[in-house]
Design a protein around this motif. Structure first.
Motif, mmCIF file in Angstrom:
data_model
loop_
_atom_site.group_PDB
_atom_site.id
_atom_site.type_symbol
_atom_site.label_atom_id
_atom_site.label_comp_id
_atom_site.label_asym_id
_atom_site.label_seq_id
_atom_site.Cartn_x
_atom_site.Cartn_y
_atom_site.Cartn_z
ATOM 1 N N GLU A 346 0.790 -1.086 0.164
ATOM 2 C CA GLU A 346 -0.026 0.047 0.021
ATOM 3 C C GLU A 346 0.894 1.283 -0.055
ATOM 4 O OE1 GLU A 346 -3.347 0.047 2.938
ATOM 5 O OE2 GLU A 346 -3.253 -2.203 3.115
ATOM 6 N N LEU A 347 2.011 1.291 1.037
ATOM 7 C CA LEU A 347 2.612 2.449 1.056
ATOM 8 C C LEU A 347 3.384 2.921 -0.454
ATOM 9 C CD1 LEU A 347 3.980 4.639 2.898
ATOM 10 C CD2 LEU A 347 5.602 3.302 3.567
ATOM 11 N N PRO A 348 4.204 2.088 -1.095
ATOM 12 C CA PRO A 348 4.656 2.400 -2.181
ATOM 13 C C PRO A 348 3.802 3.150 -3.387
ATOM 14 C CG PRO A 348 5.552 0.249 -1.511
ATOM 15 C CD PRO A 348 4.464 0.825 -0.722
ATOM 16 N N GLU A 349 2.426 2.524 -3.404
ATOM 17 C CA GLU A 349 1.563 3.089 -4.371
ATOM 18 C C GLU A 349 1.174 4.508 -3.818
ATOM 19 O OE1 GLU A 349 0.107 1.999 -7.018
ATOM 20 O OE2 GLU A 349 1.790 0.429 -7.201
ATOM 21 N N LYS A 350 1.169 4.594 -2.440
ATOM 22 C CA LYS A 350 0.505 5.976 -2.083
ATOM 23 C C LYS A 350 1.817 7.055 -2.261
ATOM 24 C CE LYS A 350 -2.976 4.202 0.890
ATOM 25 N NZ LYS A 350 -3.267 4.180 2.404
ATOM 26 N N LEU A 351 2.981 6.533 -1.946
ATOM 27 C CA LEU A 351 4.095 7.422 -2.247
ATOM 28 C C LEU A 351 4.258 8.148 -3.728
ATOM 29 C CD1 LEU A 351 6.556 5.666 0.112
ATOM 30 C CD2 LEU A 351 5.437 8.094 0.517
ATOM 31 N N LYS A 352 3.811 7.484 -4.479
ATOM 32 C CA LYS A 352 3.610 7.705 -5.908
ATOM 33 C C LYS A 352 3.127 9.107 -6.368
ATOM 34 C CE LYS A 352 3.842 3.134 -8.167
ATOM 35 N NZ LYS A 352 2.924 2.294 -9.107
ATOM 36 N N LEU A 353 2.243 9.624 -5.229
ATOM 37 C CA LEU A 353 1.551 10.645 -5.335
ATOM 38 C C LEU A 353 2.153 11.990 -4.823
ATOM 39 C CD1 LEU A 353 -1.964 9.579 -4.385
ATOM 40 C CD2 LEU A 353 -0.798 9.927 -6.956
ATOM 41 N N VAL A 354 3.522 11.379 -4.132
ATOM 42 C CA VAL A 354 4.148 12.525 -3.203
ATOM 43 C C VAL A 354 5.531 12.911 -3.545
ATOM 44 C CG1 VAL A 354 5.112 12.981 -0.984
ATOM 45 C CG2 VAL A 354 3.248 11.637 -1.068
ATOM 46 N N GLU A 355 6.079 13.927 -4.004
ATOM 47 C CA GLU A 355 7.209 14.329 -4.296
ATOM 48 C C GLU A 355 8.259 14.395 -3.326
ATOM 49 O OE1 GLU A 355 6.398 16.771 -8.601
ATOM 50 O OE2 GLU A 355 5.998 17.716 -6.734
ATOM 51 N N TYR A 356 9.534 14.294 -3.500
ATOM 52 C CA TYR A 356 10.760 14.539 -2.530
ATOM 53 C C TYR A 356 10.613 13.822 -1.407
ATOM 54 C CZ TYR A 356 10.430 18.708 -5.656
ATOM 55 O OH TYR A 356 10.680 19.351 -6.940
ATOM 56 N N TRP A 357 10.250 12.349 -1.393
ATOM 57 C CA TRP A 357 10.152 11.614 -0.181
ATOM 58 C C TRP A 357 11.253 10.869 -0.301
ATOM 59 C CZ3 TRP A 357 10.369 6.328 -0.598
ATOM 60 C CH2 TRP A 357 9.858 5.959 -2.069
ATOM 61 N N SER A 358 12.082 10.403 -1.364
ATOM 62 C CA SER A 358 13.023 9.399 -1.527
ATOM 63 C C SER A 358 14.269 9.747 -0.525
ATOM 64 C CB SER A 358 13.812 9.169 -2.788
ATOM 65 O OG SER A 358 14.589 8.268 -2.746
ATOM 66 N N ASP A 359 14.617 8.654 0.252
ATOM 67 C CA ASP A 359 15.442 8.914 1.459
ATOM 68 C C ASP A 359 15.388 10.053 2.488
ATOM 69 O OD1 ASP A 359 17.153 6.798 0.083
ATOM 70 O OD2 ASP A 359 17.798 8.054 -1.266
ATOM 71 N N ASN A 360 13.878 10.268 2.682
ATOM 72 C CA ASN A 360 13.600 11.309 3.325
ATOM 73 C C ASN A 360 12.437 10.986 4.445
ATOM 74 O OD1 ASN A 360 13.841 14.057 4.332
ATOM 75 N ND2 ASN A 360 11.981 14.610 2.638
ATOM 76 N N LEU A 361 12.054 9.861 4.417
ATOM 77 C CA LEU A 361 10.997 9.342 5.195
ATOM 78 C C LEU A 361 11.361 8.938 6.632
ATOM 79 C CD1 LEU A 361 8.968 7.150 2.733
ATOM 80 C CD2 LEU A 361 8.570 9.262 3.687
#
Length: 841
Positions: A346-361
């Protein structure tokens, strides 16, 4: 077919409902079964059997009839979704064939009601459904707009009390010669159902002589779930000692992670907070997202789950460019498998809608807090009134569903003084029918649940001390932050989860524009299309529809029934964009404090709220006489009142003005119950005038009898149209007796045959004052105009220019309207285009 032997399978729900109520109230009808309809579509000769019916055999080929669907599974919830068609006797077979074709895909057995077409001068609904009233004895009568220009009539409550009504007598036809008496005659069907303990939704029409019940949907009791059934009996305490990867929060975390800032403030306000755990190891986070978490991490998750389900919230280390409101959070996750699936699926799918999250969570975890209900509260600095909106179940920020609304007047703008006088706080409430709420299903997923009785009408917050505590705390947060805030609350918290009965959980700056709040109209434009979105498939179907079809949609009502819509920020943003493009209104059952209301309003979408209790605090200036106890009654409701006392001639003058006001309200009354109320007001004013002028009511009655004996009463409905004085020189002269007359001379016109148009006179003149020419425009109209009056005046004004005088033509449009006893006259003056004369040789 005998009534006792009729079943829904034989004739369908709609016809069965009509068969269950007294036949005196329903139009003649017959049922064409599903199989017979198929035969008729191929063999029109079968229609000859209809001529055996008394009401049908005398119809002419051009006479109109109605064909209405009556499916065996067409319950009250599906009302209006199938077909009703008007046709002629000659076109009956063709129309029936069309109905069969259009309902073929339905897959249900559909029988067909055939009945004569009834003239619809007025129509509407009468219902005591559970959503309308808590008690079966309380009904609501509503009037539909038959056409766009028709006059809107307000709903009329009908309260059936056996001690007042007496026992229901033998059913009689609903004879009704006046539209004002519709509410009175429809008390009969209401009383009949009340005595039998039925909940029914009637549809009715009025043809000018009789009211007819054209549909009767019997309501069955719907099974729901009590909100307290989701509370566990006890919660296992678990200190979670020895956790390595999911560490306890520290002071530094409160500064770095915004989602913990709120918790810090609540602690300072005296609220013990639940235990929070932080997962900020980037490698472990990466492993969880890829579904490859090691055994040590999985073991810690299992340890945490021993106490209660986990809720996992997402935050970021660097906030720049990240839309924080789009960051995902989980529902209550009760098993290890559910946690693993959330991270890896679920989380990877929802993160597709969020920018600049990589290595930042990072992830903030806490145990699910079982509570009975939830709420949002709203306050502004230096404002004493706090608004609270509450609903059963989880404090879901989107809350789309109907809720209870409360207002708490903390009595002083000085917060320190208000906090010391909580016992004097004033509480106001608006309880609503709460059909749905959000709670965990059997899998722990937060989904919609139907509310059981009596919770659907019970107050979400019964303890006024909770309201007072929420109000003062919300004000403290607003004062400390220096701006208006929305605060989310848990209500009725489980005793093992917290020693607080209520617990603040989240807050944010409130930016909704109170000046643009709109109330959803009870009466919708009959020429505009409305749709309802319940499921994601409804939204997808709308998006895939043609551009031409989308253009017709002017109102969108949203009440999600699926988890994937309940908390779906992307859907809300797409909905707002769609509504803006189409110029459509989004109608919400939820409150003005909900996140969905804020998002839609921020996107520039037109949002209307159903029943927005307490959204206006404007002052109202009356300067009119009121009943003696009215000021006290208003003050008891929390409003400040300014009033004076008058006497002598001033009082008599005020009473005469009051008599005119109340008489106009009699004129405006649209039902017998309203008329009764207004006539009582008129009589009360008459009593007051007679008292202050020392005129006895006995002498008034004697005078009335003398006038009646000499001039008669008003029993026969005689309208004096005009009088003509005979003149000695009139013989031989042609007099146009019809020029200003509504009726031919000597003709008595029966009631309902025509209407009396009001006499409007226009006049203009060219007065001259001290050598200055003027233009006088004048209009004469009745003191109490019925509806809006429009008239046109054409005139010219002489303008002196260098090359001489020029006449400039103008058009004046008079628009006269009345709201109760107040008249509004508007004159719109527009120059008329003129042809310029050119000097051609």
């Amino acid at each position: 077919m005998q009534i006792d032997s009729i079943s829904v399978d034989q004739i369908g729900q709609k016809a069965f409902g009509l068969s269950c109520i007294p036949g005196e109230w329903i139009p003649s009808f017959c049922v064409i079964s599903h199989s017979a309809a198929i035969k008729i579509s191929g063999n029109p000769e079968i229609l000859q059997f209809l001529k055996q019916l008394n009401w049908f055999k005398n119809l002419q080929p051009t006479d109109h009839v109605m064909i209405r669907s009556s499916a065996i599974n067409e319950t009250i919830g599906e009302r209006g979704q199938l077909i009703s068609e008007q046709t002629t006797v000659s076109e009956l077979q063709k129309t029936l064939k069309k109905c069969l074709s259009e309902t073929k895909a339905n897959g249900s057995t559909i029988h067909w009601i055939l009945q004569p077409k009834i003239i619809q001068l007025s129509m509407g609904h009468l219902s005591n459904e559970r959503r309308i009233s808590k008690h079966k004895r309380d009904w609501l009568l509503e009037f539909e707009m038959i056409r766009e220009a028709s006059k809107i009539r307000n709903p009329v409550p009908i309260c059936i009390r056996q001690w007042r009504e007496g026992e229901f007598k033998t059913p009689e036809p609903l004879e009704c010669a006046s539209s004002i008496a519709i509410d009175s005659i429809l008390r009969n069907p209401a009383q009949w159902a009340t005595e039998r303990m039925f909940r029914i939704h009637y549809e009715w029409v009025w043809d000018g002589k009789f009211a007819w019940i054209v549909q009767a949907d019997f309501c069955t009791k719907v099974t729901g779930i009590a909100p307290n059934s989701f509370l566990p009996k006890s919660i296992i305490k678990n200190d979670s000692i020895g956790l390595k990867h999911f560490r306890l929060i520290n002071e530094s975390d409160f500064k770095h992670y915004r989602k913990l800032e709120n918790s810090k403030l609540y602690s300072e306000l005296g609220y013990s907070q639940p235990i929070f755990y932080v997962l900020d190891d980037s490698k472990i986070i990466g492993d969880l997202l890829s579904g490859k978490a090691n055994s040590s991490v999985l073991s810690e998750i299992e340890t945490l789950l021993k106490q209660q389900a986990l809720v996992i919230r997402t935050d970021v280390i660097k906030t720049e460019g990240v839309l924080r409101h789009m960051l995902p959070r989980s529902d209550g996750l009760g098993t290890l498998d559910a946690v693993i699936k959330w991270f890896s699926n679920e989380l990877p799918e929802k993160l597709k809608l969020v920018e600049y999250w990589s290595d930042n969570l990072i992830f903030i975890c806490h145990h699910y807090i079982p509570s009975l209900a939830s709420a949002w509260s709203w306050a502004e600095p230096k404002k004493r009134v706090v608004r609270i909106e509450a609903l059963w179940g989880i404090p879901e920020g989107m809350y789309w569903y109907s809720h209870d609304a409360y207002e708490v007047d903390t009595t002083d703008i000085d917060l320190s003084k208000a906090a010391l006088s909580s016992s004097k706080f004033r509480h106001f409430e608006r309880l609503r029918f709460k059909e749905w709420y959000v709670a965990p299903n059997s899998s722990g997923i937060w989904s919609h649940q139907r509310t059981s009785e009596p919770y659907d009408w019970n107050s979400t917050i019964k303890d006024k001390s909770w309201l007072s505590e929420m109000a003062i705390t919300t004000r403290r947060i607003a004062e400390q932050l220096g701006y208006a805030v929305n605060v989310m609350w848990f209500l009725g918290v489980h005793k093992d989860a917290s020693h607080h009965n209520i617990l603040p959980w989240f807050h944010h700056k409130s930016e909704f524009d109170t000046s643009s709040l709109r109330v959803a109209p009870r009466f919708k434009d009959p020429n505009s299309k409305s749709i309802e979105i319940l499921k994601l498939s409804d939204w997808e179907t709308l998006q895939q529809s043609s551009w031409q079809e989308q253009r017709t949609i002017k109102r969108i009502s949203v009440s999600p029934r699926e988890p994937n819509l309940i908390r779906n920020d992307l859907f809300v943003e797409q909905l707002a964009e769609f509504a803006k493009q189409q110029g459509a209104v989004v109608e919400l059952m939820g409150g003005v404090l909900s996140h969905v209301f804020y998002m839609l309003q921020k996107k520039g979408c037109i949002v209307e709220i159903v029943d927005p209790f307490g959204t206006s605090d404007e002052s109202l200036v009356f300067k009119k006489l009121v009943r003696d106890k009215v000021p006290d009654s208003i003050e008891q409701k929390g409003e400040l009142v300014t009033h004076i006392k008058v006497g002598g001639d001033q009082l008599v003058k005020a009473l005469k003005a009051k008599l005119l006001e109340e008489s106009i309200e009699v004129m405006d009354a649209q039902s017998t119950s309203d008329t009764l109320e207004e006539l009582a007001d008129v009589l009360e004013v008459i009593h007051a005038i007679s008292k202050h002028l020392n005129i006895s009511m006995k002498s008034i009655e004697e005078n009335r009898k003398q006038k009646r004996s000499k001039r008669g009463g008003f029993d026969e409905g005689i309208v004096l149209v005009k009088t003509t004085a005979p003149a000695s020189l009139s013989s031989g002269l042609h007099i146009d007796t019809q020029a200003e007359s509504l009726f031919p001379d000597g003709v008595i016109v029966e009631s309902g045959a025509t209407s009396l148009e009001q006499d409007i006179k226009l006049h203009q003149d060219d007065p001259e004052t001290q050598g200055i020419k003027q233009r006088l425009l004048e209009i004469e109209f009745p003191t109490a105009p019925d509806g809006q009056i429009k008239r046109i005046t054409e005139f010219k004004i002489m303008a002196n220019l260098e090359k001489g005088a020029v006449e400039i033509p103008f058009k004046g449009e008079w628009i006269i309207s009345r709201k109760k006893a107040e008249l509004k006259v508007r004159l719109l003056i527009t120059p008329t285009p003129i042809q310029i004369k050119l000097p051609f040789e």
